[in-house]
Design an enzyme around this catalytic site. Structure first.
Site, PDB file in Angstrom:
ATOM      1  N   LYS A 213       0.841  -1.194   0.000  1.00 19.43           N
ATOM      2  CA  LYS A 213       0.000   0.000   0.000  1.00 19.43           C
ATOM      3  C   LYS A 213       0.882   1.252   0.000  1.00 19.43           C
ATOM      4  O   LYS A 213       0.689   2.158  -0.789  1.00 19.43           O
ATOM      5  CB  LYS A 213      -0.904  -0.049   1.233  1.00 19.43           C
ATOM      6  CG  LYS A 213      -1.864   1.092   1.353  1.00 19.43           C
ATOM      7  CD  LYS A 213      -2.820   0.832   2.522  1.00 19.43           C
ATOM      8  CE  LYS A 213      -3.591   2.103   2.864  1.00 19.43           C
ATOM      9  NZ  LYS A 213      -4.535   1.893   3.962  1.00 19.43           N
ATOM     10  N   GLU A 219      10.481  -4.598   4.621  1.00 17.78           N
ATOM     11  CA  GLU A 219      10.583  -5.989   4.175  1.00 17.78           C
ATOM     12  C   GLU A 219      10.288  -6.104   2.676  1.00 17.78           C
ATOM     13  O   GLU A 219      11.033  -6.734   1.920  1.00 17.78           O
ATOM     14  CB  GLU A 219       9.591  -6.881   4.941  1.00 17.78           C
ATOM     15  CG  GLU A 219       9.884  -7.051   6.404  1.00 17.78           C
ATOM     16  CD  GLU A 219       9.237  -5.978   7.273  1.00 17.78           C
ATOM     17  OE1 GLU A 219       8.916  -4.873   6.748  1.00 17.78           O
ATOM     18  OE2 GLU A 219       9.079  -6.231   8.484  1.00 17.78           O
ATOM     19  N   GLY A 275      -4.946  -2.313   5.193  1.00 15.45           N
ATOM     20  CA  GLY A 275      -4.140  -3.446   4.729  1.00 15.45           C
ATOM     21  C   GLY A 275      -4.813  -4.789   4.953  1.00 15.45           C
ATOM     22  O   GLY A 275      -4.942  -5.612   4.036  1.00 15.45           O
ATOM     23  N   ARG A 276      -5.293  -5.008   6.175  1.00 16.12           N
ATOM     24  CA  ARG A 276      -5.880  -6.322   6.492  1.00 16.12           C
ATOM     25  C   ARG A 276      -7.274  -6.498   5.890  1.00 16.12           C
ATOM     26  O   ARG A 276      -7.892  -7.545   6.052  1.00 16.12           O
ATOM     27  CB  ARG A 276      -5.887  -6.544   7.997  1.00 16.12           C
ATOM     28  CG  ARG A 276      -6.573  -5.448   8.801  1.00 16.12           C
ATOM     29  CD  ARG A 276      -6.211  -5.545  10.269  1.00 16.12           C
ATOM     30  NE  ARG A 276      -6.696  -4.427  11.056  1.00 16.12           N
ATOM     31  CZ  ARG A 276      -6.073  -3.256  11.168  1.00 16.12           C
ATOM     32  NH1 ARG A 276      -4.948  -3.049  10.524  1.00 16.12           N
ATOM     33  NH2 ARG A 276      -6.570  -2.300  11.930  1.00 16.12           N
ATOM     34  N   GLU A 361      -4.985  -7.390  14.955  1.00 19.43           N
ATOM     35  CA  GLU A 361      -4.514  -6.053  14.580  1.00 19.43           C
ATOM     36  C   GLU A 361      -5.680  -5.064  14.679  1.00 19.43           C
ATOM     37  O   GLU A 361      -5.477  -3.893  14.973  1.00 19.43           O
ATOM     38  CB  GLU A 361      -3.935  -6.077  13.169  1.00 19.43           C
ATOM     39  CG  GLU A 361      -2.933  -4.961  12.912  1.00 19.43           C
ATOM     40  CD  GLU A 361      -2.181  -5.166  11.619  1.00 19.43           C
ATOM     41  OE1 GLU A 361      -1.134  -5.833  11.644  1.00 19.43           O
ATOM     42  OE2 GLU A 361      -2.640  -4.660  10.587  1.00 19.43           O
ATOM     43  N   HIS A 392      -4.920 -34.119  17.538  1.00 18.94           N
ATOM     44  CA  HIS A 392      -3.835 -34.981  18.023  1.00 18.94           C
ATOM     45  C   HIS A 392      -2.756 -34.157  18.703  1.00 18.94           C
ATOM     46  O   HIS A 392      -1.639 -34.639  18.887  1.00 18.94           O
ATOM     47  CB  HIS A 392      -3.268 -35.802  16.866  1.00 18.94           C
ATOM     48  CG  HIS A 392      -4.300 -36.718  16.290  1.00 18.94           C
ATOM     49  ND1 HIS A 392      -4.426 -38.040  16.670  1.00 18.94           N
ATOM     50  CD2 HIS A 392      -5.304 -36.480  15.427  1.00 18.94           C
ATOM     51  CE1 HIS A 392      -5.445 -38.571  16.030  1.00 18.94           C
ATOM     52  NE2 HIS A 392      -5.996 -37.641  15.269  1.00 18.94           N
ATOM     53  N   LYS A 512       7.651  -0.424  12.192  1.00 15.10           N
ATOM     54  CA  LYS A 512       8.215   0.012  10.908  1.00 15.10           C
ATOM     55  C   LYS A 512       9.351   1.011  11.117  1.00 15.10           C
ATOM     56  O   LYS A 512      10.226   1.131  10.274  1.00 15.10           O
ATOM     57  CB  LYS A 512       7.123   0.605  10.015  1.00 15.10           C
ATOM     58  CG  LYS A 512       6.169  -0.456   9.471  1.00 15.10           C
ATOM     59  CD  LYS A 512       5.204   0.100   8.435  1.00 15.10           C
ATOM     60  CE  LYS A 512       4.330  -1.015   7.870  1.00 15.10           C
ATOM     61  NZ  LYS A 512       3.439  -0.604   6.808  1.00 15.10           N
TER      62      LYS A 512
HETATM   63  C1  G6Q Z   1      -2.629  -4.007   7.917  1.00 17.52           C
HETATM   64  C2  G6Q Z   1      -1.423  -3.345   8.350  1.00 17.52           C
HETATM   65  C3  G6Q Z   1      -0.148  -4.026   7.910  1.00 17.52           C
HETATM   66  C4  G6Q Z   1       0.236  -3.729   6.473  1.00 17.52           C
HETATM   67  C5  G6Q Z   1       1.684  -4.150   6.258  1.00 17.52           C
HETATM   68  C6  G6Q Z   1       2.155  -3.910   4.854  1.00 17.52           C
HETATM   69  O1  G6Q Z   1      -3.745  -3.639   8.171  1.00 17.52           O
HETATM   70  O2  G6Q Z   1      -1.471  -2.021   8.005  1.00 17.52           O
HETATM   71  O3  G6Q Z   1      -0.172  -5.408   8.093  1.00 17.52           O
HETATM   72  O4  G6Q Z   1      -0.614  -4.368   5.588  1.00 17.52           O
HETATM   73  O5  G6Q Z   1       2.505  -3.483   7.172  1.00 17.52           O
HETATM   74  O6  G6Q Z   1       2.042  -2.570   4.521  1.00 17.52           O
HETATM   75  P1  G6Q Z   1       2.215  -2.103   3.038  1.00 17.52           P
HETATM   76  O7  G6Q Z   1       1.131  -2.706   2.217  1.00 17.52           O
HETATM   77  O8  G6Q Z   1       2.145  -0.604   3.071  1.00 17.52           O
HETATM   78  O9  G6Q Z   1       3.569  -2.589   2.578  1.00 17.52           O
END
Ligand code: G6Q
Length: 550
Positions: A213, A219, A275-276, A361, A392, A512
Site C-alpha cells: 500500500k 521488508e 491493509g488487512r 490487529e 492430536h 516500521k
Molecule cells: C494491515 C497493516 C499491515 C500492512 C503491512 C504492509 O492492516 O497495516 O499489516 O498491511 O505493514 O504494509 P504495506 O502494504 O504498506 O507494505
C-alpha cells in the site's frame, strides 16, 4: 456525526453491560447438559442460516436472556448507526482520519458508495477490469516476459495485509487455480524466504507482483530489490526487462516510479482500504491470476452478500453481529483469553493465520474513542490449525485443561475432492468434538465403561466448553468471500462495543520505524556510539562481534 454516535456512557457502565455482569453470576453454575435438557429444541432454535452459511450457536453458554442482553448491548452501543457510518464512507478510522470502505471493493458495478464526496465504485471497477485483463493475458499466455517466454511463475512480494489475504485465498482456492502456473509468496525480511521462493524459478518465466500500500515497507522493498537483482542477473542486466516482469500494487505512484516500475504496470487502491481488509482490492491480483476473473468476481459477490446481510439484518438474525457478540461474552464476562478457529477443510489451512491479523490487529487496542483507557478486555488471541491435526495435539488442553477456550469449527457438507470415506470421517470428527466439548463425560459414565476407580478422575470430561459450528455446502470462491466478510464484520461489531478504533495499527507503525535506527548500527564498519538501554546495547555488541566470524 462522530459526536452523535459517541456512546453516552462508557462501555462497562451501559445498562446492558451491568445486567450482563449480573446475569453472568446467575448463569455461571449452569451446564450445557442442563440447557439442552430443558429445551429439546435448543439445537434448532439456536441455529441461524443466512447467505448460505449456517451458524449453530446452540453449544454456547447462553440463554434467551443472555442473547437479549447482548442484543441490547449492541443497540445501546448504536451498532446500526456505526454500520451505516462505515457504509456511508465516514471517517470512522478517526486516528488516521480515514474512511473504511473495503465494502466498496466488492460493491456491484451499478452501486454508489461515497468517500470524500466521490462515488468510488466506478474506479474500483476500472481497476478490477484492468486486473481481469492482465490476469487473462498471463493465464492465456499472451503476456510475454522480456525474452518472449510465457509466464509460468507468479511471485507476490508483500507483508502483513499485503500478504496474508493473498496467501490464504490462494491456498483456500487452489483447487480452482490454474495449475500450470506456480504461485509463491514472499513476505519475511529473512533472506531465506526470497531465496527459497526464487531458487528454482526461471526469471524469464517469472512475474513479480510487488504488493505494498505504502511502497515504503522495509521488508517488501528489500525483497523487491533482491528480486530485481535476481531478475536482471538472470536476464543479462537489461533494465528494460523490468517492464515485462514487474507489476506494482500500491496507493503510492511516485514511489512505484522511483523503484523503476512503469506506472502503466501499477494497480491502484486507496487509503480507505486498510491493509488487512485489502484482499478484495488489487492486492488480490495474485488470487485473480490464480483462479481467473470469473471466480474472483464470485468471491467478491460472496463478500458483498455478507456485507449486505450485515448492513440490513436485525441483530438477532445477523450472522456477524451474533458471532461478534458471542465472542465478546466470553472475552469480557468469562475472562476467556483466546478463541480457537478450527477449519475442517484442509484448503483453509492458512485461514487461522489470516484471521489472526484481521482480529488481533483490528481489536488489539486499549484506548477508547474518547482517548481513555478501556475498562474491559478487548480483542482475544486468535489461533488455530486445520482439523483433524489439532485433535492430536492441542485439543487436550481445550477438553481437560483449566482454561476456557471458545472454539469456532468450520466445515463443509461437500468435500472439494471426494476421496473414498474421508469426508464422512472428517465431518464426524467435527461433530464429535463439538459434542464432547459441550457435554463431556461424567464420572458415572467413566465408571460404567469399566474404568478403574483410581483412573476415573482422569477420564472425566467436565464439558460445558463452548463452540460455534459454521457449516456451508462447499468451499467455493463465493463461500470464501462470505466467510471472510463474516469475520470482518464480527470484528467490527466487537470494536464498536469496545469503543475502540478497529482500523488503525499504531503498533505496526512503531515496528516500521524502530528497526531503521538499529540497522546502521549493525552495518557500520566503525564501532557505533550506542545510546540504547544496556540490554539492547549489549545485544548489538554481541551481534557485531559474532556476525563475521565463521
Ligand atoms: C494491515 C497493516 C499491515 C500492512 C503491512 C504492509 O492492516 O497495516 O499489516 O498491511 O505493514 O504494509 P504495506 O502494504 O504498506 O507494505
Amino acid at each position: 456525526m462522530q459526536a452523535t454516535m459517541d456512546p453516552l456512557k462508557s462501555t462497562s457502565k451501559k445498562s446492558a453491560w451491568v445486567d450482563l455482569a449480573a446475569h453472568y453470576e446467575k448463569l455461571r453454575g449452569m451446564h450445557l447438559r442442563q440447557l439442552f435438557k430443558e429445551d429439546p429444541k435448543r439445537g434448532e432454535r439456536y441455529t441461524l442460516e443466512a447467505t448460505g452459511l449456517l451458524l449453530d450457536y446452540s453449544k454456547n453458554l447462553v440463554t434467551d436472556e443472555t442473547l437479549e442482553l447482548l442484543f441490547r448491548l449492541a443497540a445501546e452501543s448504536n451498532l446500526q448507526d456505526h454500520i451505516e457510518a462505515m457504509f456511508r464512507g465516514e471517517k470512522i478510522n478517526f486516528t488516521e482520519n480515514r474512511a473504511v470502505l473495503h465494502t466498496a471493493l466488492r460493491a456491484p458495478r451499478h452501486a454508489s458508495m461515497m468517500a470524500g464526496g466521490e462515488n468510488v465504485v466506478p474506479k474500483v471497477h476500472a481497476v478490477l477490469d484492468r486486473m481481469a485483463h492482465l490476469s487473462a493475458q498471463v493465464r492465456n499466455g499472451e503476456w510475454r516476459g522480456h525474452t518472449g517466454k510465457r509466464i509460468r511463475n507468479v511471485v507476490n512480494i508483500g507483508i502483513g495485509g499485503s500478504d496474508l489475504g493473498p496467501v490464504m485465498a490462494y491456498e483456500a482456492l487452489k483447487y480452482y487455480s490454474d495449475r500450470s502456473i506456480r504461485f509463491r509468496f514472499v513476505s519475511n525480511i529473512d533472506g531465506a524466504d526470497i531465496l527459497e521462493a526464487l531458487r528454482d524459478l526461471d526469471p524469464a518465466e517469472t512475474l513479480l507482483l510487488v504488493s505494498s500500500k505504502t511502497f515504503t515497507t522495509l521488508e517488501t522493498m528489500a525483497n523487491a530489490r533482491t528480486a530485481r537483482g535476481w531478475l536482471l542477473a538472470g536476464l543479462g542486466g537489461d533494465e528494460k526487462a523490468i517492464a515485462g516482469h514487474f507489476v506494482a500494487i500500491s496507493t503510492n505512484a511516485p514511489e512505484v516510479a522511483k523503484f523503476g516500475i512503469d506506472t502503466a504496470n501499477m494497480f491502484e487502491f486507496w487509503d480507505w482500504v486498510g491493509g488487512r481488509y485489502s484482499m478484495s482490492s488489487a492486492i488480490g491480483l495474485s488470487t485473480m491470476i490464480a483462479i481467473g476473473e470469473e471466480n474472483f468476481r464470485a468471491m467478491l459477490s460472496g463478500l458483498h452478500q455478507m456485507d449486505e446481510h450485515f448492513r440490513t439484518a436485525p441483530a438477532a438474525q445477523n450472522l456477524p453481529a451474533l458471532l461478534g457478540l458471542l465472542g465478546l461474552w466470553y472475552s469480557d464476562f468469562f475472562g476467556a483469553q483466546t478463541v480457537a478457529v478450527l477449519p475442517y477443510e484442509h484448503y483453509l489451512k492458512r485461514f487461522p493465520a489470516y484471521l489472526q491479523q484481521l482480529t488481533m490487529e483490528s481489536n488489539g487496542k486499549s484506548i477508547t474513542r474518547a482517548g481513555k483507557n478501556v475498562a474491559h478486555d478487548t480483542g482475544p488471541i486468535y489461533w488455530g490449525e486445520p482439523g483433524t491435526n489439532g485433535q492430536h495435539s492441542f485439543y487436550q488442553l481445550i477438553h481437560q485443561g483449566t482454561r476456557l477456550i471458545p472454539c469456532d469449527f468450520i466445515a463443509f457438507a461437500k468435500p472439494i475432492h471426494a476421496v473414498g470415506p474421508h469426508h464422512d470421517m472428517l465431518i464426524a470428527n467435527v461433530f464429535a468434538q463439538a459434542e464432547a466439548l459441550a457435554f463431556g463425560k461424567t464420572a458415572a459414565q467413566a465408571e460404567a465403561e469399566g474404568t478403574p476407580q483410581w483412573l476415573v478422575p482422569h477420564r472425566v470430561f467436565a464439558g460445558n466448553r463452548p463452540s460455534n459450528v459454521i457449516l456451508a455446502e462447499r468451499l467455493t470462491p463465493e463461500i470464501l468471500g462470505k466467510l471472510v466478510a463474516l469475520y470482518e464484520h464480527a470484528v467490527f461489531t466487537q470494536g464498536v462495543i469496545w469503543d475502540i478504533d478497529s482500523f488503525d495499527q499504531w503498533g505496526v507503525e512503531l515496528g516500521k520505524v524502530l528497526a531503521q535506527r538499529i540497522i546502521p548500527e549493525l552495518e557500520s564498519a566503525a564501532e557505533p556510539k550506542l545510546a540504547h538501554d544496556s540490554s539492547t546495547n549489549n545485544l548489538i555488541r554481541y551481534y557485531r562481534k559474532h556476525k563475521e566470524t565463521a
